[in-house]
Design a protein around this motif. Structure first.
Motif, PDB file in Angstrom:
ATOM      1  N   GLN A  85       0.831  -1.204   0.000  1.00  0.00           N
ATOM      2  CA  GLN A  85       0.000   0.000   0.000  1.00  0.00           C
ATOM      3  C   GLN A  85       0.868   1.257   0.000  1.00  0.00           C
ATOM      4  N   PRO A  86       0.508   2.238  -0.803  1.00  0.00           N
ATOM      5  CA  PRO A  86       1.329   3.445  -0.915  1.00  0.00           C
ATOM      6  C   PRO A  86       1.398   4.270   0.372  1.00  0.00           C
ATOM      7  N   THR A  87       0.386   4.165   1.220  1.00  0.00           N
ATOM      8  CA  THR A  87       0.457   4.937   2.477  1.00  0.00           C
ATOM      9  C   THR A  87       0.412   4.062   3.723  1.00  0.00           C
ATOM     10  N   LEU A  88       0.177   2.794   3.535  1.00  0.00           N
ATOM     11  CA  LEU A  88       0.119   1.793   4.608  1.00  0.00           C
ATOM     12  C   LEU A  88      -0.675   2.292   5.820  1.00  0.00           C
ATOM     13  N   TYR A  89      -0.069   2.300   7.008  1.00  0.00           N
ATOM     14  CA  TYR A  89      -0.841   2.585   8.220  1.00  0.00           C
ATOM     15  C   TYR A  89      -1.081   4.076   8.435  1.00  0.00           C
ATOM     16  N   GLY A  99       4.171   4.645  17.510  1.00  0.00           N
ATOM     17  CA  GLY A  99       4.640   5.378  16.333  1.00  0.00           C
ATOM     18  C   GLY A  99       5.139   4.469  15.209  1.00  0.00           C
ATOM     19  N   ALA A 100       5.042   3.147  15.418  1.00  0.00           N
ATOM     20  CA  ALA A 100       5.573   2.211  14.414  1.00  0.00           C
ATOM     21  C   ALA A 100       4.840   2.315  13.077  1.00  0.00           C
ATOM     22  N   GLY A 101       3.622   2.842  13.107  1.00  0.00           N
ATOM     23  CA  GLY A 101       2.851   2.928  11.872  1.00  0.00           C
ATOM     24  C   GLY A 101       2.916   4.288  11.189  1.00  0.00           C
ATOM     25  N   ASP A 102       3.757   5.172  11.703  1.00  0.00           N
ATOM     26  CA  ASP A 102       3.753   6.537  11.170  1.00  0.00           C
ATOM     27  C   ASP A 102       4.543   6.697   9.882  1.00  0.00           C
ATOM     28  N   THR A 103       5.524   5.804   9.681  1.00  0.00           N
ATOM     29  CA  THR A 103       6.241   5.823   8.415  1.00  0.00           C
ATOM     30  C   THR A 103       6.237   4.401   7.867  1.00  0.00           C
ATOM     31  N   ILE A 104       6.388   4.275   6.570  1.00  0.00           N
ATOM     32  CA  ILE A 104       6.229   2.973   5.938  1.00  0.00           C
ATOM     33  C   ILE A 104       7.559   2.236   5.880  1.00  0.00           C
ATOM     34  N   ASP A 105       7.524   0.964   6.217  1.00  0.00           N
ATOM     35  CA  ASP A 105       8.706   0.106   6.112  1.00  0.00           C
ATOM     36  C   ASP A 105       9.912   0.776   6.774  1.00  0.00           C
ATOM     37  N   PRO A 106       9.807   1.080   8.073  1.00  0.00           N
ATOM     38  CA  PRO A 106      10.828   1.895   8.725  1.00  0.00           C
ATOM     39  C   PRO A 106      12.215   1.265   8.781  1.00  0.00           C
TER      40      PRO A 106
END
Lengths: 557, 131
Positions: free
Chosen positions: A73-77, A394-401
């Motif tokens: 997904q382009p924006t994920l969470y 905050g794990a979902g704030d950026t994609i594929d961290p």
């Protein structure tokens, strides 16, 4: 800043010989070598040297774009969190219905139905083999009447439902469609997943009924029927979860799952479908173990490998056909009966791995599941674990961290390659079905399971509370107990149903089912017809057993 | 006298999770026992029949589905009925501790729950079978 590889190489070498050697001479390392669960050595430190072959655009790309390493997904969470979907069900339909409503009230966002073993193996509750098993590991469903109670007051156009059902998946899907109709919801509005993955049943889970060939027909019939009638439905959830639970390592989990996926794609193409007609509705199901980085790498490697397989091997054209969407469950086999509260911590780590790996939906195990089915309190804590990761970490704030981590990228490459070696081996053996029939995957998994156990017993692998940091414990209190009289109650319900229903309609529907099963037409319409006149699951499966026969596993230890 | 101990590892009921059964089967074999595994979905009747035919010293039952209180005592009963009560029975799986006294009263010799090292099971068998 310098990215000159030669300079880095010299730097690493000097570090090993100098700084590290000096330290090790005084403080030896804890292990030699360090190894992850797939048996690969974990190096002391990772540098750009370990990802030299990585080409960002080719191997990673952007989220929502081929090869989907960084997510489908382009924006994920950032858009919305993963679906929080606790696997639940026990007793009769009434008790389970209550549990689902509780979970929805607590903020769960999707349903996941656990069926009892008789239901999963196509026996009614009054069958001799059902004795002692009714309502134990899931809910007992004998007919549409039970299914109506199960979803009573739960609008099927508002929730998505995942059903862990495999051998008789066609029958349960038909019941779900029928319940939808009774609620006034058209089939094309239904959203959910049936597991429907028979190959892993032969490999790892054991709830098969029919031999591979008719089983594959049932599966491709469902693909075809849903493409035309239930387009939002995930027609299969190709499951590595159970392969891992049976003892495989992470690389084997990817390989054997994708090998099964390949077999389904081939079967559907052989049945006359175009790959882009069914591939967008294929979904996957993985395990999340505690080795955080190996697990994150596993999800990324699986996504990239599947995208390549669909594009290069099967010539799929639609983007959606290339995307590996997956549900994750934390590892049941990693839970310990000793010091059960520790399981909350294990589940947190595993759930974090799934989230950092970009899962679409998640089940977190409850702390008491090595002992019994979860209590309401335990399942609420498990759900809260997901909610805390979602809303507080905050794990979902950026994609594929973890992208770009030398270690994670190197591990992703290693796991993909290891899985690919297995896939080639399985191709050489004639594909997944052949590899299962000659016991290849089962044997590989058993070897890994035995190795794991030996490592624990030798103390090479530490399980806190089991082989280190043990304490004397009393018996745990307050475990959930399924009402032991449930088998009798369910049998009574079944007798009443049979007395009440239109028997002539049932007989006719079963006769028609037999006829279609003997031929080659799609079985879904006749199964739907039989379900609607309240033919039981056992009656329907018995007809199919008569025509298709039953699978006999070859046993090796 | 020095014949190896013969063991039947059996999966009664519908439970398909046999990782533990297979691991313990292999551990017993590596410890020098002769091991036969029934495969999945055996009725107590089938298990007892195989045990008698194979002339085993011990049956190891494995069950994770919660059906142990129905299935394990039935195996013991059938052994008695077939005049084969000399065959001993142990069990393992996800079994709540509160069920263990009942299972032992029913004649199951010992119950091993998750986390038990295979060596503990092996030692137990060496001490308690053919003593």
């Amino acid at each position: 800043m310098s990215n000159n590889m030669e300079e880095i190489r010299q730097n690493v070498e000097a570090w090993e010989k100098g700084t590290v050697a000096k330290t090790i001479s005084r403080f030896p390392e804890r292990k030699n070598p360090f190894q992850n669960t797939s048996g690969f050595e974990v190096k002391r430190a990772y540098t750009p040297l370990d990802v030299q072959e990585l080409d960002y655009n080719r191997d990673l790309g952007m989220p929502g774009e081929y090869p989907y390493t960084r997510g489908v997904q382009p924006t994920l969470y950032r858009g919305r969190f993963w679906t929080m979907r606790q696997y639940a069900g026990f007793g009769k339909a009434e008790e389970s219905n209550e549990r689902y409503k509780y979970l929805l009230q607590q903020g769960q966002t999707g349903l996941s139905i656990a069926f009892d073993l008789p239901t999963q193996i196509g026996y009614d509750s009054d069958h001799a083999l059902s004795q002692g098993e009714v309502g134990k590991v899931g809910v007992a469903i004998d007919s549409l009447a039970d299914m109506e109670i199960l979803f009573n007051g739960i609008p099927l156009d508002k929730v998505s439902t995942s059903m862990t059902i495999n051998a008789p998946a066609a029958v349960l899907l038909a019941m779900y469609i029928a319940v939808g109709e009774k609620q006034g919801i058209a089939a094309n509005k239904l959203n959910g997943t049936i597991q429907n993955d028979i190959l892993k049943e032969y490999i790892a889970r054991g709830t098969y009924i029919f031999p591979p060939k008719p089983s594959m027909r049932l599966i491709t019939n469902i693909f075809e029927y849903c493409y035309k009638n239930v387009p939002e439905w995930n027609t299969i959830s190709i499951s590595g979860y159970h392969i891992r639970e049976a003892g495989s390592n992470a690389a084997q989990e990817i390989a054997f799952t994708l090998a099964d996926g390949i077999a389904y794609v081939e079967a559907a193409i052989k049945a006359g479908m175009d790959v882009d007609e069914f591939a967008p509705r294929l979904s996957f199901f993985f395990n999340a173990h505690s080795d955080l980085f190996e697990e994150v790498a596993k999800f990324r490697a699986a996504r990239r490998l599947w995208a390549k397989i669909m594009k290069e091997r099967f010539g799929a054209k639609k983007d959606k056909s290339l995307m590996l969407r997956f549900h994750t469950q934390t590892a049941g086999s990693m839970l310990t009966a000793q010091q059960p509260d520790n399981n909350i911590v294990r589940v947190t780590l595993q759930a974090l791995a799934a989230v950092l790996g970009g899962t679409q939906s998640l089940h977190t195990n409850s702390r008491d599941e090595a002992l019994a089915l979860p209590t309401e309190d335990a399942v609420r804590i498990a759900l809260r674990t997901q909610q805390i990761i979602a809303y507080e970490s905050g794990a979902g704030d950026t994609i594929d961290p973890l992208a770009g981590s030398y270690y994670v990228e190197s591990l992703t490459n290693t796991l993909e390659k290891a899985a690919d070696v297995y896939l080639k081996k399985i191709d050489e053996l004639g594909g997944s079905v052949m590899a299962i029939e000659n016991g290849y995957m089962q044997q590989e998994i058993q070897n890994s399971a035995y190795r794991w156990q030996q490592e624990i017993e030798k103390g090479e692998r530490i399980v806190v509370g089991v082989n280190k940091f043990t304490i004397e414990e009393g018996a745990p209190k307050g475990l959930l107990r399924v009402d032991p009289s449930i088998g009798v109650k369910q049998t009574e319900k079944l007798r009443e149903l049979k007395a009440k229903r239109d028997q002539a309609a049932v007989t006719a529907a079963l006769a028609e089912l037999r006829q279609v099963a003997q031929g080659s037409d799609n079985l879904m319409p006749v199964i739907l017809k039989a379900v609607k006149v309240y033919a039981t699951l056992g009656e329907i499966c018995d007809v199919l057993r008569e025509v298709f026969g039953e699978y006999q596993a070859s046993v090796t230890i | 006298m020095s014949n190896p101990i013969r063991v039947l590892i059996a999966k009664p009921g519908l439970d398909g999770h046999d990782r533990g059964a297979k691991v313990i089967a292999r551990a017993f074999r590596d410890a020098g026992m002769e091991v036969i595994y029934t495969g999945l979905r055996q009725t107590p009747e089938q298990i007892v029949e195989t045990a008698i035919q194979e002339d085993v010293d011990l049956i190891g039952l494995s069950c994770l589905s919660g059906a142990h209180n129905t299935l394990f005592p039935r195996v013991v009963e059938l052994l008695k009925a077939k005049d084969a009560a000399d065959i001993k029975v142990i069990g393992g799986g996800v079994i709540p501790s509160e069920d263990i006294p009942y299972l032992k009263e029913s004649g199951v010799l010992e119950i091993f729950t998750p986390g038990t090292p295979t060596t503990t099971c092996i030692d137990y068998v060496l001490k308690n079978v053919r003593k």
